[in-house]
Every structure is written in structure tokens, then in C-alpha cells.
Motif scaffolding. Structure first.
Motif, PDB file in Angstrom:
ATOM      1  N   LEU A 108      39.316  40.564  49.806  1.00  0.00           N
ATOM      2  CA  LEU A 108      39.895  39.230  49.927  1.00  0.00           C
ATOM      3  C   LEU A 108      40.558  39.016  51.278  1.00  0.00           C
ATOM      4  CD1 LEU A 108      41.531  38.703  46.412  1.00  0.00           C
ATOM      5  CD2 LEU A 108      39.672  37.357  47.400  1.00  0.00           C
ATOM      6  N   MET A 109      41.100  40.085  51.840  1.00  0.00           N
ATOM      7  CA  MET A 109      41.833  39.965  53.101  1.00  0.00           C
ATOM      8  C   MET A 109      40.908  39.944  54.317  1.00  0.00           C
ATOM      9  SD  MET A 109      45.090  39.823  52.238  1.00  0.00           S
ATOM     10  CE  MET A 109      46.225  40.533  53.432  1.00  0.00           C
ATOM     11  N   MET A 110      39.611  40.138  54.106  1.00  0.00           N
ATOM     12  CA  MET A 110      38.666  40.122  55.221  1.00  0.00           C
ATOM     13  C   MET A 110      38.423  38.687  55.689  1.00  0.00           C
ATOM     14  SD  MET A 110      35.874  42.918  53.855  1.00  0.00           S
ATOM     15  CE  MET A 110      34.763  42.562  55.240  1.00  0.00           C
ATOM     16  N   PRO A 111      38.331  38.475  57.002  1.00  0.00           N
ATOM     17  CA  PRO A 111      38.099  37.128  57.540  1.00  0.00           C
ATOM     18  C   PRO A 111      36.894  36.426  56.926  1.00  0.00           C
ATOM     19  CG  PRO A 111      38.659  38.630  59.303  1.00  0.00           C
ATOM     20  CD  PRO A 111      38.493  39.477  58.074  1.00  0.00           C
ATOM     21  N   ALA A 112      35.857  37.187  56.611  1.00  0.00           N
ATOM     22  CA  ALA A 112      34.652  36.587  56.052  1.00  0.00           C
ATOM     23  C   ALA A 112      34.894  35.980  54.674  1.00  0.00           C
ATOM     24  CB  ALA A 112      33.533  37.632  55.970  1.00  0.00           C
ATOM     25  N   ASN A 113      35.938  36.445  53.993  1.00  0.00           N
ATOM     26  CA  ASN A 113      36.238  35.968  52.637  1.00  0.00           C
ATOM     27  C   ASN A 113      37.499  35.094  52.607  1.00  0.00           C
ATOM     28  OD1 ASN A 113      34.044  37.422  51.536  1.00  0.00           O
ATOM     29  ND2 ASN A 113      35.284  39.288  51.444  1.00  0.00           N
ATOM     30  N   GLN A 114      37.801  34.466  53.747  1.00  0.00           N
ATOM     31  CA  GLN A 114      39.019  33.671  53.837  1.00  0.00           C
ATOM     32  C   GLN A 114      39.041  32.527  52.824  1.00  0.00           C
ATOM     33  OE1 GLN A 114      40.083  30.713  57.102  1.00  0.00           O
ATOM     34  NE2 GLN A 114      41.323  32.472  57.735  1.00  0.00           N
ATOM     35  N   ALA A 115      37.912  31.869  52.627  1.00  0.00           N
ATOM     36  CA  ALA A 115      37.855  30.747  51.688  1.00  0.00           C
ATOM     37  C   ALA A 115      38.179  31.210  50.272  1.00  0.00           C
ATOM     38  CB  ALA A 115      36.479  30.089  51.733  1.00  0.00           C
ATOM     39  N   GLN A 116      37.682  32.385  49.910  1.00  0.00           N
ATOM     40  CA  GLN A 116      37.964  32.927  48.581  1.00  0.00           C
ATOM     41  C   GLN A 116      39.449  33.263  48.445  1.00  0.00           C
ATOM     42  OE1 GLN A 116      35.552  36.311  47.546  1.00  0.00           O
ATOM     43  NE2 GLN A 116      36.355  36.445  45.460  1.00  0.00           N
ATOM     44  N   LEU A 117      40.016  33.828  49.504  1.00  0.00           N
ATOM     45  CA  LEU A 117      41.449  34.151  49.495  1.00  0.00           C
ATOM     46  C   LEU A 117      42.288  32.879  49.384  1.00  0.00           C
ATOM     47  CD1 LEU A 117      43.787  36.177  49.786  1.00  0.00           C
ATOM     48  CD2 LEU A 117      43.544  35.969  52.271  1.00  0.00           C
ATOM     49  N   GLN A 118      41.884  31.850  50.102  1.00  0.00           N
ATOM     50  CA  GLN A 118      42.588  30.570  50.006  1.00  0.00           C
ATOM     51  C   GLN A 118      42.554  30.032  48.584  1.00  0.00           C
ATOM     52  OE1 GLN A 118      40.529  28.215  52.940  1.00  0.00           O
ATOM     53  NE2 GLN A 118      41.929  28.771  54.600  1.00  0.00           N
ATOM     54  N   GLY A 119      41.402  30.198  47.921  1.00  0.00           N
ATOM     55  CA  GLY A 119      41.278  29.734  46.548  1.00  0.00           C
ATOM     56  C   GLY A 119      42.218  30.467  45.607  1.00  0.00           C
ATOM     57  N   VAL A 120      42.369  31.772  45.810  1.00  0.00           N
ATOM     58  CA  VAL A 120      43.268  32.566  44.965  1.00  0.00           C
ATOM     59  C   VAL A 120      44.715  32.159  45.215  1.00  0.00           C
ATOM     60  CG1 VAL A 120      44.168  34.879  44.515  1.00  0.00           C
ATOM     61  CG2 VAL A 120      41.698  34.530  44.752  1.00  0.00           C
ATOM     62  N   LEU A 121      45.095  32.037  46.470  1.00  0.00           N
ATOM     63  CA  LEU A 121      46.486  31.723  46.798  1.00  0.00           C
ATOM     64  C   LEU A 121      46.868  30.304  46.361  1.00  0.00           C
ATOM     65  CD1 LEU A 121      46.831  33.389  50.318  1.00  0.00           C
ATOM     66  CD2 LEU A 121      47.682  34.233  48.126  1.00  0.00           C
ATOM     67  N   THR A 122      45.991  29.341  46.589  1.00  0.00           N
ATOM     68  CA  THR A 122      46.323  27.963  46.209  1.00  0.00           C
ATOM     69  C   THR A 122      46.300  27.785  44.689  1.00  0.00           C
ATOM     70  OG1 THR A 122      44.010  27.300  46.570  1.00  0.00           O
ATOM     71  CG2 THR A 122      45.571  26.914  48.371  1.00  0.00           C
ATOM     72  N   PHE A 123      45.743  28.767  43.968  1.00  0.00           N
ATOM     73  CA  PHE A 123      45.814  28.769  42.509  1.00  0.00           C
ATOM     74  C   PHE A 123      47.241  29.063  42.039  1.00  0.00           C
ATOM     75  CE2 PHE A 123      44.821  30.959  38.326  1.00  0.00           C
ATOM     76  CZ  PHE A 123      44.471  29.794  37.659  1.00  0.00           C
ATOM     77  N   HIS A 124      48.056  29.573  42.947  1.00  0.00           N
ATOM     78  CA  HIS A 124      49.462  29.868  42.653  1.00  0.00           C
ATOM     79  C   HIS A 124      50.388  28.728  43.088  1.00  0.00           C
ATOM     80  CE1 HIS A 124      47.601  33.856  42.566  1.00  0.00           C
ATOM     81  NE2 HIS A 124      48.665  34.298  41.924  1.00  0.00           N
ATOM     82  N   VAL A 125      49.817  27.634  43.581  1.00  0.00           N
ATOM     83  CA  VAL A 125      50.619  26.531  44.128  1.00  0.00           C
ATOM     84  C   VAL A 125      50.341  25.246  43.347  1.00  0.00           C
ATOM     85  CG1 VAL A 125      51.208  25.194  46.185  1.00  0.00           C
ATOM     86  CG2 VAL A 125      50.498  27.592  46.409  1.00  0.00           C
TER      87      VAL A 125
END
Length: 204
Positions: A122-139
């Protein structure tokens, strides 16, 4: 009697002022005392309000309501993984904006429960969109205190998915079919919202 009260009375009586003038002086003295009491009460009230909004401790650092959500989280030793993830997802500017936002903030221990390979991916630049999806699920948009969260309530997160709220036995839990997280510290207020510290990472 108050200290000096007798002396003040004697002073007023000793002067050869007309009775009406002495009455006026007495009234002014009483008004002055009353004003002083009101000012003292006002100051005490302000102090109480100030103390209530002074902030709370999270991860050994004071979370101040005058700082943004990101600024507060950056000072908490228990939220360093979350802060690193927000930086990797390039969400610092968004979560520093006016909001307001309600953030369910997973601790470092919560992130450590996520498989290492998954977290690293998730922390890899290539998977930034997926990481954003996980984090914004907490907002969640808006400023929701623990008192605003109701049992059975459905919250629409910034990424469009929904969270279910469960309240029982004095505990607040949020999550979905993929898992639930318990709020371990509620109502960490910031200038642009409020954070609730949780013990698990939520997945959409």
C-alpha cells in the motif's frame, strides 16, 4: 465583616457630608464591589472554558484544538504510521484544509496487525490510489463527536463507502463486513475537525 469594612464605614461617617451625599457614596462603593465580584466570576468562567478547550494527550503529546488534524497527529508517537501513510498518499494538504472532517485514526499497533506485505504494498507509489482509498475510508465529512455517533448509524466516508456505528456498554465501534474497530480515545478536537483514535485499520 470584610477586612477594612468597619474602617470604611467609620471614614464615611466621620466626614461632615450631608446624609444624601453619604448615601450616594455608599451606593457607589457597593456598585464597585459588585462589579469586582462580577469581573472575578467572569474571569473564573473564562478560565474554566479555556481549560476545557486546552486539548488532550495522545501518544505523549498534547493535541490542541488550535492545530489541524495533521499537525496534531504528527506530534503523537502512537500515530506515526498513520502520518507516514497520509504523507505517502499525498493527503496532507487535504486533511489540513478547512474541512471539517471526522477522522478515525488507527494507532501504530493497529497498523502492525495488517500483514506486512499488504502494508508495504500500500505504501508503494504505484499503489497510491489504493492507499488513498483506504485512508479516506477512515474520514467522514463534518465534525462528529462521540455523542453525535448513534448505535446503528451509517456514515458515508470521503471515499464513498459506508461505515456502520455500534454503541454498546459505553464503547463505540465503527466498521463494516470486513471488520470493526473500537474507539479507544474519542473527541480529539482540531481546528478543522475531530479525531477518534481506533484500534484497527478499516478496509473498504
Amino acid at each position: 465583616p470584610l477586612p477594612g469594612e468597619g474602617e470604611g464605614d467609620a471614614l464615611l461617617i466621620s466626614f461632615p457630608f450631608p446624609p444624601m451625599f453619604r448615601l450616594l457614596l455608599s451606593a457607589l462603593a457597593l456598585a464597585f464591589i459588585a462589579t469586582g465580584c462580577m469581573s472575578s466570576a467572569s474571569m473564573n468562567g473564562n478560565a474554566g472554558t479555556s481549560g476545557a478547550s486546552a486539548g488532550v494527550m495522545v501518544g505523549g503529546s498534547m493535541m490542541l484544538p488550535t492545530q489541524t488534524l495533521v499537525e496534531n497527529a504528527s506530534g503523537a508517537s502512537t500515530l506515526t504510521t498513520l502520518v507516514s501513510a497520509v504523507q505517502a498518499a499525498e493527503l496532507v494538504e487535504t486533511l489540513s484544509g478547512p474541512g471539517p472532517f471526522t477522522v478515525f485514526a488507527p494507532t501504530n499497533a493497529a497498523f502492525s496487525a495488517v500483514p506486512e506485505a499488504t502494508l508495504n504494498s500500500l505504501m508503494m507509489p504505484a499503489n497510491q490510489a489504493q492507499l488513498q482509498g483506504v485512508l479516506t475510508f477512515h474520514v467522514v465529512p463534518g465534525r462528529l463527536s462521540a455523542a453525535d455517533l448513534r448505535d446503528g448509524q451509517t456514515l458515508t466516508t470521503v471515499n464513498g463507502e459506508t461505515l456502520m456505528v455500534t454503541k454498546a456498554n459505553g464503547q463505540v465501534m465503527v466498521g463494516n463486513a470486513n471488520g470493526m474497530a473500537t474507539v479507544t480515545q474519542a473527541n480529539v478536537y482540531a481546528s478543522n475537525g475531530v479525531a477518534h483514535v481506533i484500534d484497527a485499520v478499516l478496509l473498504p
